[in-house]
Design a protein around this motif. Structure first.
Motif, PDB file in Angstrom:
ATOM      1  N   ILE A   1       0.864  -1.187   0.000  1.00 55.73           N
ATOM      2  CA  ILE A   1       0.000   0.000   0.000  1.00 55.73           C
ATOM      3  C   ILE A   1       0.899   1.236   0.000  1.00 55.73           C
ATOM      4  CG2 ILE A   1      -1.799   1.245   1.237  1.00 55.73           C
ATOM      5  CD1 ILE A   1      -2.534  -1.365   2.615  1.00 55.73           C
ATOM      6  N   THR A   2       0.609   2.164  -0.882  1.00 53.81           N
ATOM      7  CA  THR A   2       1.401   3.386  -0.954  1.00 53.81           C
ATOM      8  C   THR A   2       0.469   4.587  -1.163  1.00 53.81           C
ATOM      9  OG1 THR A   2       3.358   4.390  -1.959  1.00 53.81           O
ATOM     10  CG2 THR A   2       1.806   3.288  -3.441  1.00 53.81           C
ATOM     11  N   ASP A   3       1.056   5.775  -1.217  1.00 53.55           N
ATOM     12  CA  ASP A   3       0.229   6.965  -1.417  1.00 53.55           C
ATOM     13  C   ASP A   3       0.165   7.328  -2.904  1.00 53.55           C
ATOM     14  OD1 ASP A   3       2.744   7.975  -1.891  1.00 53.55           O
ATOM     15  OD2 ASP A   3       2.843   9.144  -0.043  1.00 53.55           O
ATOM     16  N   ARG A   4      -0.560   8.369  -3.205  1.00 51.80           N
ATOM     17  CA  ARG A   4      -0.794   8.726  -4.602  1.00 51.80           C
ATOM     18  C   ARG A   4       0.501   9.114  -5.316  1.00 51.80           C
ATOM     19  NH1 ARG A   4      -5.590  10.654  -7.183  1.00 51.80           N
ATOM     20  NH2 ARG A   4      -6.593  10.788  -5.138  1.00 51.80           N
ATOM     21  N   LYS A   5       1.349   9.896  -4.683  1.00 52.24           N
ATOM     22  CA  LYS A   5       2.562  10.386  -5.345  1.00 52.24           C
ATOM     23  C   LYS A   5       3.590   9.280  -5.582  1.00 52.24           C
ATOM     24  CE  LYS A   5       4.832  11.902  -1.050  1.00 52.24           C
ATOM     25  NZ  LYS A   5       5.731  10.729  -0.985  1.00 52.24           N
ATOM     26  N   THR A   6       3.553   8.229  -4.755  1.00 50.77           N
ATOM     27  CA  THR A   6       4.549   7.160  -4.879  1.00 50.77           C
ATOM     28  C   THR A   6       4.031   5.989  -5.692  1.00 50.77           C
ATOM     29  OG1 THR A   6       5.222   7.797  -2.633  1.00 50.77           O
ATOM     30  CG2 THR A   6       6.257   5.848  -3.532  1.00 50.77           C
ATOM     31  N   TYR A   7       2.775   6.011  -6.067  1.00 49.14           N
ATOM     32  CA  TYR A   7       2.193   4.853  -6.747  1.00 49.14           C
ATOM     33  C   TYR A   7       2.912   4.540  -8.065  1.00 49.14           C
ATOM     34  CZ  TYR A   7      -1.015   1.917  -9.367  1.00 49.14           C
ATOM     35  OH  TYR A   7      -1.543   0.905 -10.131  1.00 49.14           O
ATOM     36  N   ALA A   8       3.143   5.550  -8.904  1.00 46.95           N
ATOM     37  CA  ALA A   8       3.789   5.302 -10.207  1.00 46.95           C
ATOM     38  C   ALA A   8       5.199   4.742 -10.032  1.00 46.95           C
ATOM     39  CB  ALA A   8       3.803   6.587 -11.038  1.00 46.95           C
ATOM     40  N   PRO A   9       6.072   5.351  -9.220  1.00 47.60           N
ATOM     41  CA  PRO A   9       7.414   4.757  -9.023  1.00 47.60           C
ATOM     42  C   PRO A   9       7.350   3.346  -8.438  1.00 47.60           C
ATOM     43  CG  PRO A   9       7.363   7.018  -8.217  1.00 47.60           C
ATOM     44  CD  PRO A   9       5.956   6.650  -8.530  1.00 47.60           C
ATOM     45  N   MET A  10       6.418   3.122  -7.490  1.00 46.83           N
ATOM     46  CA  MET A  10       6.326   1.801  -6.862  1.00 46.83           C
ATOM     47  C   MET A  10       5.871   0.749  -7.872  1.00 46.83           C
ATOM     48  SD  MET A  10       6.871   0.642  -3.667  1.00 46.83           S
ATOM     49  CE  MET A  10       6.401   1.864  -2.441  1.00 46.83           C
ATOM     50  N   GLN A  11       4.886   1.094  -8.684  1.00 44.33           N
ATOM     51  CA  GLN A  11       4.416   0.156  -9.699  1.00 44.33           C
ATOM     52  C   GLN A  11       5.493  -0.111 -10.741  1.00 44.33           C
ATOM     53  OE1 GLN A  11       1.334   1.487 -12.389  1.00 44.33           O
ATOM     54  NE2 GLN A  11       0.450  -0.571 -12.588  1.00 44.33           N
ATOM     55  N   ALA A  12       6.228   0.919 -11.118  1.00 43.36           N
ATOM     56  CA  ALA A  12       7.304   0.749 -12.092  1.00 43.36           C
ATOM     57  C   ALA A  12       8.380  -0.193 -11.562  1.00 43.36           C
ATOM     58  CB  ALA A  12       7.908   2.107 -12.441  1.00 43.36           C
ATOM     59  N   TRP A  13       8.755  -0.022 -10.287  1.00 41.03           N
ATOM     60  CA  TRP A  13       9.819  -0.874  -9.727  1.00 41.03           C
ATOM     61  C   TRP A  13       9.408  -2.345  -9.738  1.00 41.03           C
ATOM     62  CZ3 TRP A  13      14.834  -0.484  -8.339  1.00 41.03           C
ATOM     63  CH2 TRP A  13      15.378  -1.567  -7.632  1.00 41.03           C
ATOM     64  N   PHE A  14       8.227  -2.654  -9.244  1.00 40.57           N
ATOM     65  CA  PHE A  14       7.828  -4.056  -9.125  1.00 40.57           C
ATOM     66  C   PHE A  14       7.362  -4.641 -10.463  1.00 40.57           C
ATOM     67  CE2 PHE A  14       7.765  -2.766  -4.691  1.00 40.57           C
ATOM     68  CZ  PHE A  14       8.401  -3.854  -4.094  1.00 40.57           C
ATOM     69  N   SER A  15       7.047  -3.781 -11.440  1.00 43.01           N
ATOM     70  CA  SER A  15       6.784  -4.285 -12.791  1.00 43.01           C
ATOM     71  C   SER A  15       8.086  -4.719 -13.458  1.00 43.01           C
ATOM     72  CB  SER A  15       6.110  -3.205 -13.639  1.00 43.01           C
ATOM     73  OG  SER A  15       4.830  -2.887 -13.141  1.00 43.01           O
ATOM     74  N   LEU A  16       9.125  -3.947 -13.232  1.00 49.64           N
ATOM     75  CA  LEU A  16      10.428  -4.228 -13.854  1.00 49.64           C
ATOM     76  C   LEU A  16      11.290  -5.182 -13.025  1.00 49.64           C
ATOM     77  CD1 LEU A  16      11.246  -0.571 -14.961  1.00 49.64           C
ATOM     78  CD2 LEU A  16      10.391  -2.437 -16.401  1.00 49.64           C
ATOM     79  N   HIS A  17      10.912  -5.414 -11.759  1.00 48.17           N
ATOM     80  CA  HIS A  17      11.677  -6.314 -10.881  1.00 48.17           C
ATOM     81  C   HIS A  17      10.714  -7.320 -10.249  1.00 48.17           C
ATOM     82  CE1 HIS A  17      13.910  -2.488 -11.099  1.00 48.17           C
ATOM     83  NE2 HIS A  17      15.002  -3.226 -11.019  1.00 48.17           N
ATOM     84  N   PRO A  18      10.155  -8.234 -11.023  1.00 48.71           N
ATOM     85  CA  PRO A  18       9.173  -9.195 -10.503  1.00 48.71           C
ATOM     86  C   PRO A  18       9.799 -10.142  -9.482  1.00 48.71           C
ATOM     87  CG  PRO A  18       9.858  -9.800 -12.714  1.00 48.71           C
ATOM     88  CD  PRO A  18      10.456  -8.457 -12.452  1.00 48.71           C
ATOM     89  N   LEU A  19       8.976 -10.625  -8.569  1.00 51.40           N
ATOM     90  CA  LEU A  19       9.435 -11.550  -7.528  1.00 51.40           C
ATOM     91  C   LEU A  19       8.692 -12.876  -7.639  1.00 51.40           C
ATOM     92  CD1 LEU A  19       9.633  -9.038  -4.544  1.00 51.40           C
ATOM     93  CD2 LEU A  19      11.562 -10.101  -5.721  1.00 51.40           C
ATOM     94  N   ALA A  20       8.483 -13.326  -8.873  1.00 53.15           N
ATOM     95  CA  ALA A  20       7.807 -14.602  -9.113  1.00 53.15           C
ATOM     96  C   ALA A  20       8.589 -15.721  -8.415  1.00 53.15           C
ATOM     97  CB  ALA A  20       7.724 -14.855 -10.613  1.00 53.15           C
ATOM     98  N   PRO A  21       7.866 -16.743  -7.925  1.00 46.16           N
ATOM     99  CA  PRO A  21       6.438 -17.028  -8.133  1.00 46.16           C
ATOM    100  C   PRO A  21       5.505 -16.392  -7.096  1.00 46.16           C
ATOM    101  CG  PRO A  21       7.460 -18.859  -7.000  1.00 46.16           C
ATOM    102  CD  PRO A  21       8.559 -17.866  -7.254  1.00 46.16           C
ATOM    103  N   ALA A  22       6.040 -15.515  -6.227  1.00 46.37           N
ATOM    104  CA  ALA A  22       5.185 -14.846  -5.251  1.00 46.37           C
ATOM    105  C   ALA A  22       4.231 -13.883  -5.956  1.00 46.37           C
ATOM    106  CB  ALA A  22       6.045 -14.092  -4.238  1.00 46.37           C
ATOM    107  N   VAL A  23       3.149 -13.561  -5.279  1.00 49.30           N
ATOM    108  CA  VAL A  23       2.145 -12.650  -5.821  1.00 49.30           C
ATOM    109  C   VAL A  23       2.349 -11.282  -5.168  1.00 49.30           C
ATOM    110  CG1 VAL A  23      -0.310 -12.180  -6.099  1.00 49.30           C
ATOM    111  CG2 VAL A  23       0.524 -14.553  -6.116  1.00 49.30           C
ATOM    112  N   ILE A  24       2.540 -10.249  -6.003  1.00 47.07           N
ATOM    113  CA  ILE A  24       2.765  -8.886  -5.512  1.00 47.07           C
ATOM    114  C   ILE A  24       1.623  -7.997  -5.978  1.00 47.07           C
ATOM    115  CG2 ILE A  24       4.332  -6.927  -5.420  1.00 47.07           C
ATOM    116  CD1 ILE A  24       5.519  -9.430  -4.189  1.00 47.07           C
ATOM    117  N   GLU A  25       0.989  -7.315  -5.047  1.00 50.26           N
ATOM    118  CA  GLU A  25      -0.045  -6.338  -5.368  1.00 50.26           C
ATOM    119  C   GLU A  25       0.450  -4.957  -4.958  1.00 50.26           C
ATOM    120  OE1 GLU A  25      -4.747  -5.353  -4.434  1.00 50.26           O
ATOM    121  OE2 GLU A  25      -3.486  -6.253  -2.876  1.00 50.26           O
TER     122      GLU A  25
END
Length: 533
Positions: free
Chosen positions: A241-265
């Protein structure tokens, strides 16, 4: 003299000499033994010691006791060691002067006070003062050094406050680069998790973890350490869970650095339906808290400037109360876990300044005995600084509203907590939490000064299940007494305190425990000059 013991071990007969009748008869015994030499030796030393102590009461020594040559002096040197005491030779006037209350005139700086021990000794040798003058000079010098030490300590706390409250350049750089990547690269805008894994977000057969953070680098370390040490990572679900201003950087990081097979939301607060409906208590409380703090506490410079008598530790606590994290939505959001995740029965809440070093799925095997909050107590442990916290450490027991609680009740820690959300929904914990927040604001922050733990201690009162300290080692951001080897044996280590591992003020011997989960060859990490140390 002879000692005779009867064969039956019932009698002891002492004869002063042969042919003389017995004069002592005692029940004990074993065999014939001669104690002539022992008896006379004890008699001799008894009179010798009496002789020495009589002389010691009348002997006067002007020089060093180590140079004594009389028996009386010898008694003074040996006597206290035998008796376990020593009378002071310090004149009473010195105690009286040093024990006097400090006046305002003494606090004011003076030019004739010795600045160093060398200056003090030179002054004493030159003036040869009596005991009273000596005590006055010593008192002035000690007060001067005390003022300097206090000022230096307060400056240290102020600098640490500024360093810990500011956003480091490299973290700001990382957020900007990732935000830019999010807007320019479709791969940085992936849905997290993917559509086929969405059902796992509400599946109670998975192990659910919640991390609230607006720090991308810190969140990356927590998530990587969690998944890397998991025995069954495909059963792990991490809700970030993050705030509005950090959402884009946070989503970008975990999109480009997946931690499969775990599930990340990755989800921003404004995306929760619950937070967008009507009045939200956490937001109202934050707004009121911010207004009250700015009105009654002022800035950090005001706290330092207006306190000439308070101890540095008290000033440090007031500075810490100004830390932005204590008025951060991320810090309050844990009290709303049942509403944020209405389908989940149990979840583990993680702070973003921890590192996981073991498999946390075993936490689901702990029987909570119907309690809501599984936490580590902070009043027992070898570290007397960190593990000595009780209710009186956080709450103001001079206030009548707090007086009904037990000041010596053991406190517990946030940072790694197991929450039975099903049991929580049957209580009024959240309402109690906000009731006490309101009471503290009405009393001008006189019930407590620091963050979310004090109202948490009250709200979860009677609903805490104590878990093994292995699961949560605290204090790695407060002091460096914890050794690397000790920290490595803990399941979860917590850098609570000002010396966060991503700051320059972090303790260098402990930072590698956090830094080993960062890939320093990553282009974003290198581009922002984030280094091991």
């Amino acid at each position: 003299m002879q000692l005779h013991v009867s064969p039956s071990l019932r009698h002891v007969t002492v004869f002063p000499g042969k042919g003389v009748r017995e004069f002592i008869k005692v029940r004990i015994g074993s065999r014939w033994v001669s104690y002539r030499m022992l008896f006379y030796s004890l008699l001799f030393f008894t009179f010798l010691l009496r002789f020495i102590f009589v002389f010691s009461t009348v002997d006067t020594i002007d020089g060093d006791l180590s140079k004594c040559s009389t028996i009386g002096c010898l008694g003074k040197r040996i006597g206290p060691r035998i008796l376990g005491r020593m009378e002071s030779n310090v004149p009473e006037v010195i105690y009286q002067i040093l024990d006097e209350a400090i006046s305002k005139e003494e606090v004011e700086p003076k030019s004739d006070i010795p600045q160093t021990l060398h200056d003090f000794m030179a002054d004493i040798k030159q003036t040869t003062p009596d005991a009273k003058a000596f005590a006055l000079k010593l008192r002035q010098m000690v007060l001067l050094l005390e003022q300097r030490t206090r000022k230096a300590k307060i400056q240290e706390y102020l600098y640490r406050h500024v360093a810990s409250s500011s956003i480091p350049k490299h973290l700001h750089c990382l957020a900007l680069k990732l935000a830019n990547e999010h807007s320019n690269n479709a791969a940085a805008r992936l849905q997290l998790p993917s559509a086929d894994l969405v059902p796992s977000l509400v599946d109670n057969s998975y192990f659910h973890f919640v991390l609230a953070s607006d720090n991308v680098l810190a969140a990356s370390v927590v998530s990587k350490s969690l998944i890397k040490n998991a025995l069954r990572p495909r059963k792990f679900v991490l809700h970030i869970i993050t705030d509005r201003k950090t959402y884009a950087p946070m989503q970008a990081w975990f999109s480009l650095h997946p931690l499969a097979p775990a599930v990340i939301e990755v989800k921003a607060l404004h995306q929760f339906d619950w937070l967008s409906k009507g009045k939200v208590p956490v937001l109202e409380a934050m707004e009121k808290d911010q207004r009250v703090r700015s009105k009654f506490r002022g800035g950090s410079s005001a706290i330092v400037a207006k306190n000439n008598t308070e101890k540095p530790q008290i000033i440090a606590a007031k500075l810490q109360a100004l830390s932005p994290k204590y008025n951060s939505l991320m810090n309050h959001i844990r009290i709303h876990l049942p509403e944020l995740f209405p389908s989940l029965n149990k979840a583990v809440f993680l702070d973003d300044d921890i590192v996981i070093q073991t498999d946390l799925s075993a936490l689901w095997d702990i029987d909570m005995n119907g309690k809501v909050n599984g936490a580590v107590e902070t009043c027992r442990g070898e570290d007397s600084f960190v593990m000595s916290k009780r209710f009186k450490s956080y709450l103001n027991f001079s206030h009548p509203l707090i007086a009904n609680f037990d000041p010596n009740e053991c406190a517990w820690a946030y940072g790694m907590n197991i929450f039975d959300l099903e049991a929580w929904r049957k209580t009024n914990i959240t309402l109690t939490y906000y009731h006490w927040l309101e009471q503290n604001l009405k009393s001008d922050l006189s019930l407590w000064q620091l963050g979310t733990l004090p109202p948490g201690l009250i709200a979860f009162h009677g609903q805490v299940h104590v878990i093994d300290p292995f699961w949560h080692m605290l204090g790695l951001g407060y002091q460096d007494n914890t050794t690397l080897s000790d920290a490595e044996t803990a399941g979860v280590i917590h850098f609570n305190g000002r010396a966060k591992p991503w700051l320059d003020i972090a303790f260098p011997q402990l930072r590698p425990l956090w830094a080993k989960y960062i890939d320093f060859s990553d282009k974003f990490i290198k581009g922002c000059h984030i280094r091991v140390s």
